[in-house]
Design a protein around this motif. Structure first.
Motif, PDB file in Angstrom:
ATOM      1  N   GLY A  59     -12.277  18.125  -7.159  1.00  0.00           N
ATOM      2  CA  GLY A  59     -12.477  16.737  -6.726  1.00  0.00           C
ATOM      3  C   GLY A  59     -11.573  16.419  -5.549  1.00  0.00           C
ATOM      4  N   LYS A  60     -10.353  16.881  -5.621  1.00  0.00           N
ATOM      5  CA  LYS A  60      -9.363  16.590  -4.571  1.00  0.00           C
ATOM      6  C   LYS A  60      -9.634  17.355  -3.279  1.00  0.00           C
ATOM      7  CE  LYS A  60      -6.134  14.091  -6.993  1.00  0.00           C
ATOM      8  NZ  LYS A  60      -5.270  13.013  -6.492  1.00  0.00           N
ATOM      9  N   GLU A  61     -10.618  18.256  -3.297  1.00  0.00           N
ATOM     10  CA  GLU A  61     -11.003  18.971  -2.063  1.00  0.00           C
ATOM     11  C   GLU A  61     -12.280  18.385  -1.478  1.00  0.00           C
ATOM     12  OE1 GLU A  61      -8.965  20.986  -0.858  1.00  0.00           O
ATOM     13  OE2 GLU A  61      -7.725  21.170  -2.658  1.00  0.00           O
ATOM     14  N   GLY A  89      -8.970   7.166  -3.541  1.00  0.00           N
ATOM     15  CA  GLY A  89      -8.623   8.546  -3.870  1.00  0.00           C
ATOM     16  C   GLY A  89      -7.616   9.102  -2.894  1.00  0.00           C
ATOM     17  N   CYS A  90      -7.070  10.260  -3.247  1.00  0.00           N
ATOM     18  CA  CYS A  90      -5.962  10.814  -2.463  1.00  0.00           C
ATOM     19  C   CYS A  90      -5.889  12.317  -2.733  1.00  0.00           C
ATOM     20  CB  CYS A  90      -4.684  10.122  -2.922  1.00  0.00           C
ATOM     21  SG  CYS A  90      -3.174  10.881  -2.307  1.00  0.00           S
ATOM     22  N   PRO A  91      -5.647  13.106  -1.702  1.00  0.00           N
ATOM     23  CA  PRO A  91      -5.613  14.558  -1.921  1.00  0.00           C
ATOM     24  C   PRO A  91      -4.383  15.073  -2.662  1.00  0.00           C
ATOM     25  CG  PRO A  91      -5.343  14.026   0.419  1.00  0.00           C
ATOM     26  CD  PRO A  91      -5.580  12.735  -0.279  1.00  0.00           C
ATOM     27  N   ALA A  92      -3.344  14.251  -2.805  1.00  0.00           N
ATOM     28  CA  ALA A  92      -2.121  14.749  -3.475  1.00  0.00           C
ATOM     29  C   ALA A  92      -2.343  14.858  -4.984  1.00  0.00           C
ATOM     30  CB  ALA A  92      -0.952  13.829  -3.166  1.00  0.00           C
ATOM     31  N   TYR A  93      -1.426  15.570  -5.650  1.00  0.00           N
ATOM     32  CA  TYR A  93      -1.552  15.825  -7.099  1.00  0.00           C
ATOM     33  C   TYR A  93      -0.414  15.168  -7.894  1.00  0.00           C
ATOM     34  CZ  TYR A  93      -4.420  20.089  -6.071  1.00  0.00           C
ATOM     35  OH  TYR A  93      -5.364  20.998  -5.662  1.00  0.00           O
ATOM     36  N   CYS A  94      -0.033  13.965  -7.604  1.00  0.00           N
ATOM     37  CA  CYS A  94       1.093  13.375  -8.356  1.00  0.00           C
ATOM     38  C   CYS A  94       0.689  13.237  -9.828  1.00  0.00           C
ATOM     39  CB  CYS A  94       1.468  12.020  -7.786  1.00  0.00           C
ATOM     40  SG  CYS A  94       1.964  12.119  -6.061  1.00  0.00           S
ATOM     41  N   GLN A  95       1.499  13.786 -10.681  1.00  0.00           N
ATOM     42  CA  GLN A  95       1.124  13.820 -12.108  1.00  0.00           C
ATOM     43  C   GLN A  95       1.013  12.419 -12.710  1.00  0.00           C
ATOM     44  OE1 GLN A  95       3.455  16.456 -14.515  1.00  0.00           O
ATOM     45  NE2 GLN A  95       3.333  18.127 -13.051  1.00  0.00           N
ATOM     46  N   TYR A  96       1.857  11.530 -12.274  1.00  0.00           N
ATOM     47  CA  TYR A  96       1.910  10.199 -12.903  1.00  0.00           C
ATOM     48  C   TYR A  96       0.987   9.192 -12.218  1.00  0.00           C
ATOM     49  CZ  TYR A  96       4.715   9.573  -8.790  1.00  0.00           C
ATOM     50  OH  TYR A  96       5.115   9.554  -7.496  1.00  0.00           O
ATOM     51  N   CYS A  97       0.254   9.601 -11.183  1.00  0.00           N
ATOM     52  CA  CYS A  97      -0.482   8.642 -10.344  1.00  0.00           C
ATOM     53  C   CYS A  97      -1.356   7.713 -11.195  1.00  0.00           C
ATOM     54  CB  CYS A  97      -1.371   9.399  -9.364  1.00  0.00           C
ATOM     55  SG  CYS A  97      -2.346   8.311  -8.315  1.00  0.00           S
ATOM     56  N   TYR A  98      -1.264   6.412 -10.931  1.00  0.00           N
ATOM     57  CA  TYR A  98      -2.039   5.487 -11.768  1.00  0.00           C
ATOM     58  C   TYR A  98      -3.525   5.528 -11.430  1.00  0.00           C
ATOM     59  CZ  TYR A  98      -2.112   2.129  -7.933  1.00  0.00           C
ATOM     60  OH  TYR A  98      -2.338   1.528  -6.727  1.00  0.00           O
ATOM     61  N   LEU A  99      -3.876   6.179 -10.323  1.00  0.00           N
ATOM     62  CA  LEU A  99      -5.304   6.313 -10.005  1.00  0.00           C
ATOM     63  C   LEU A  99      -5.987   7.340 -10.905  1.00  0.00           C
ATOM     64  CD1 LEU A  99      -5.106   6.406  -6.096  1.00  0.00           C
ATOM     65  CD2 LEU A  99      -5.643   4.452  -7.553  1.00  0.00           C
ATOM     66  N   GLN A 100      -5.180   8.135 -11.631  1.00  0.00           N
ATOM     67  CA  GLN A 100      -5.762   9.160 -12.522  1.00  0.00           C
ATOM     68  C   GLN A 100      -6.818   8.550 -13.442  1.00  0.00           C
ATOM     69  OE1 GLN A 100      -4.552  12.520 -12.982  1.00  0.00           O
ATOM     70  NE2 GLN A 100      -2.351  12.424 -13.056  1.00  0.00           N
ATOM     71  N   THR A 141      -5.583   1.680  -3.659  1.00  0.00           N
ATOM     72  CA  THR A 141      -6.577   2.627  -4.188  1.00  0.00           C
ATOM     73  C   THR A 141      -6.421   4.022  -3.601  1.00  0.00           C
ATOM     74  OG1 THR A 141      -8.076   1.937  -2.438  1.00  0.00           O
ATOM     75  CG2 THR A 141      -8.330   0.831  -4.562  1.00  0.00           C
ATOM     76  N   SER A 142      -5.371   4.226  -2.841  1.00  0.00           N
ATOM     77  CA  SER A 142      -5.194   5.514  -2.173  1.00  0.00           C
ATOM     78  C   SER A 142      -3.835   5.539  -1.505  1.00  0.00           C
ATOM     79  CB  SER A 142      -6.236   5.685  -1.064  1.00  0.00           C
ATOM     80  OG  SER A 142      -5.924   4.800  -0.010  1.00  0.00           O
ATOM     81  N   ASP A 143      -3.545   6.680  -0.885  1.00  0.00           N
ATOM     82  CA  ASP A 143      -2.467   6.722   0.107  1.00  0.00           C
ATOM     83  C   ASP A 143      -3.188   6.873   1.439  1.00  0.00           C
ATOM     84  OD1 ASP A 143      -0.510   7.527   1.933  1.00  0.00           O
ATOM     85  OD2 ASP A 143       0.768   8.233   0.301  1.00  0.00           O
ATOM     86  N   PRO A 144      -3.382   5.770   2.165  1.00  0.00           N
ATOM     87  CA  PRO A 144      -4.282   5.845   3.334  1.00  0.00           C
ATOM     88  C   PRO A 144      -3.776   6.763   4.440  1.00  0.00           C
ATOM     89  CG  PRO A 144      -3.194   3.691   3.237  1.00  0.00           C
ATOM     90  CD  PRO A 144      -2.815   4.425   1.984  1.00  0.00           C
ATOM     91  N   THR A 173       3.309   4.747   1.450  1.00  0.00           N
ATOM     92  CA  THR A 173       2.862   6.129   1.608  1.00  0.00           C
ATOM     93  C   THR A 173       3.953   7.106   1.202  1.00  0.00           C
ATOM     94  OG1 THR A 173       1.880   7.693   3.161  1.00  0.00           O
ATOM     95  CG2 THR A 173       3.611   6.285   4.034  1.00  0.00           C
ATOM     96  N   LYS A 174       3.514   8.299   0.850  1.00  0.00           N
ATOM     97  CA  LYS A 174       4.431   9.427   0.691  1.00  0.00           C
ATOM     98  C   LYS A 174       4.247  10.391   1.855  1.00  0.00           C
ATOM     99  CE  LYS A 174       4.674   9.610  -4.352  1.00  0.00           C
ATOM    100  NZ  LYS A 174       3.821   8.541  -4.840  1.00  0.00           N
ATOM    101  N   PHE A 175       3.279  10.116   2.706  1.00  0.00           N
ATOM    102  CA  PHE A 175       2.943  11.060   3.770  1.00  0.00           C
ATOM    103  C   PHE A 175       3.741  10.746   5.038  1.00  0.00           C
ATOM    104  CE2 PHE A 175      -0.069  11.966   0.631  1.00  0.00           C
ATOM    105  CZ  PHE A 175      -0.361  13.304   0.800  1.00  0.00           C
ATOM    106  N   THR A 176       3.758  11.712   5.955  1.00  0.00           N
ATOM    107  CA  THR A 176       4.716  11.617   7.048  1.00  0.00           C
ATOM    108  C   THR A 176       4.081  11.806   8.424  1.00  0.00           C
ATOM    109  OG1 THR A 176       5.159  13.960   6.672  1.00  0.00           O
ATOM    110  CG2 THR A 176       6.636  12.394   5.618  1.00  0.00           C
ATOM    111  N   ARG A 208       1.892  18.512  -3.616  1.00  0.00           N
ATOM    112  CA  ARG A 208       1.113  18.313  -2.380  1.00  0.00           C
ATOM    113  C   ARG A 208       1.511  17.040  -1.619  1.00  0.00           C
ATOM    114  NH1 ARG A 208      -4.860  20.620  -1.639  1.00  0.00           N
ATOM    115  NH2 ARG A 208      -5.641  18.826  -2.722  1.00  0.00           N
ATOM    116  N   THR A 209       2.784  16.668  -1.739  1.00  0.00           N
ATOM    117  CA  THR A 209       3.288  15.567  -0.901  1.00  0.00           C
ATOM    118  C   THR A 209       4.490  16.094  -0.118  1.00  0.00           C
ATOM    119  OG1 THR A 209       4.886  14.739  -2.514  1.00  0.00           O
ATOM    120  CG2 THR A 209       2.655  13.834  -2.655  1.00  0.00           C
ATOM    121  N   PRO A 210       4.812  15.470   1.011  1.00  0.00           N
ATOM    122  CA  PRO A 210       5.960  15.929   1.791  1.00  0.00           C
ATOM    123  C   PRO A 210       7.282  15.706   1.047  1.00  0.00           C
ATOM    124  CG  PRO A 210       4.508  14.561   3.115  1.00  0.00           C
ATOM    125  CD  PRO A 210       4.063  14.408   1.695  1.00  0.00           C
TER     126      PRO A 210
END
Ligand code: SF4
Length: 339
Positions: A59-61, A89-100, A141-144, A173-176, A208-210
């Motif tokens: 799904g994340k791909e 949605g978001c390509p990262a795999y944060c285990q605790y993400c509330y979007l799960q 709803t995502s990390d844009p 964001t967690k992205f850089t 999968r986050t910086p």
């Protein structure tokens, strides 16, 4: 960290009528990605993956080029007055993400092609409430930023808000990959927040986050570009050595960003629901997340669902410690909330 690129693409009806949809379609066709035209909204069938773990990863791909069809703006307390999505949605795999819990078994990333229409609805809401200043969150709803290199729609939103006298934008964001946003005409109307945590938490749960160093380097660029800056320290965990680690985190931020004007902090403790716990255990059977309901207190959410949070005494210890360390390292900053 390498920027995300999908393995497969689905296109919703009508998405190619918009310049962003068309441009992405042409790009992915040139890249020879498998592209499926789907007959209706949400009819994303055929993404591979049998087990929960495979389904999650595949799904994340997967990218869906979609069209936002409803423009009702939901409230977004305590972060902002309203929220609107450019991406879900978001390509990262944060285990605790509330979007799960909300994105289904194969949590694909959907970008909306009709950005002008979405921003048009936002503009109407701003007009309706003027001269009151209305704030909007665009990361509910995502990390844009995770897909900004494909869409450019965050930059478009930032520049739209740059022209709004009575509207403010915020996102986290967690992205850089911030370089494309540094020259945006933001007029100080967008608060750029980075989600940070201790290196231990990032390594254990935010796959999968910086890493933290890259987030701090990106925050420095963003501050230098004149954006109002903030940090979301979240989710806060209690574990052996948590005080020491959060102290080190804040002292690193202070060393790297000593004189940021109008800096804000938001503090969010870790929480889970029964449903999110089941999903996490399916997808990450060896997770080190502490999901023991017996050590938690129940809080009922907006829609009545039970959330497991730290008991009052522990939550208060988190709030008090983090707030006093922030005050110590950043006396001119504001803690907006702890929840
Ligand atoms: S980066 Fe944010 S949105 Fe993406 S998986 Fe992690 S917590 Fe969820």
């Amino acid at each position: 960290m390498e920027l995300w690129f999908p393995k497969r693409v689905y296109v919703e009806p009508g998405a190619l009528d918009y310049p962003l949809g068309k441009a992405l379609y042409q790009r992915f066709r040139a890249d020879r990605l498998p592209i499926t035209m789907i007959p209706g909204h949400n009819r994303v069938l055929g993404v591979p993956g049998h087990t929960a773990r495979e389904a999650y990863r595949e799904g994340k791909e997967t990218l869906v080029i979609g069209v936002k069809r409803t423009f009702e703006l939901e409230s977004c307390r305590p972060s902002a007055d309203f929220q609107f999505p450019l991406v879900t949605g978001c390509p990262a795999y944060c285990q605790y993400c509330y979007l799960q819990s909300s994105l289904g078994r194969k949590p694909y990333v959907r970008i909306y092609a009709n950005v002008d229409e979405i921003l048009g609805a936002v503009g109407e809401k701003i007009k309706e409430r003027a001269p009151h200043i209305t704030s909007f969150e665009v990361a509910s709803t995502s990390d844009p930023l995770a897909v900004e290199h494909l869409t450019g729609s965050l930059r478009q939103a930032i520049e739209f808000f740059g022209r709004q006298r009575y509207g403010l934008l915020r996102f986290v964001t967690k992205f850089t990959n911030v370089d494309g946003l540094l020259t945006a005409d933001h007029s100080g109307h967008t608060r750029f927040r980075f989600s940070v945590n201790t290196p231990q938490v990032i390594a254990a749960f935010e796959h999968r986050t910086p890493p933290l160093d890259e987030r701090i380097a990106a925050a420095k660029k963003v501050a230098a570009a004149g954006y109002p800056l903030g940090f979301l320290v979240a989710p806060l965990f209690i574990y052996d050595g948590w005080r020491r680690d959060y102290h080190t985190l804040l002292s690193r931020l202070a060393a790297e960003l000593p004189e940021v004007p109008d800096l804000t902090f938001e503090l969010i403790q870790f929480r889970f629901t029964r449903r999110s716990k089941d999903i996490i255990l399916d997808r990450f059977p060896n997770t080190a997340l502490d999901l023991d309901e017996g050590t938690r207190q129940v809080k009922h959410g907006k829609y009545g669902q039970a959330k497991f949070i730290y008991p009052d005494e522990e939550a208060e210890a988190l709030r008090a410690y983090l707030s006093s360390e922030i005050q110590r390292f950043f006396p001119a900053s504001r803690v907006l909330y702890f929840t």
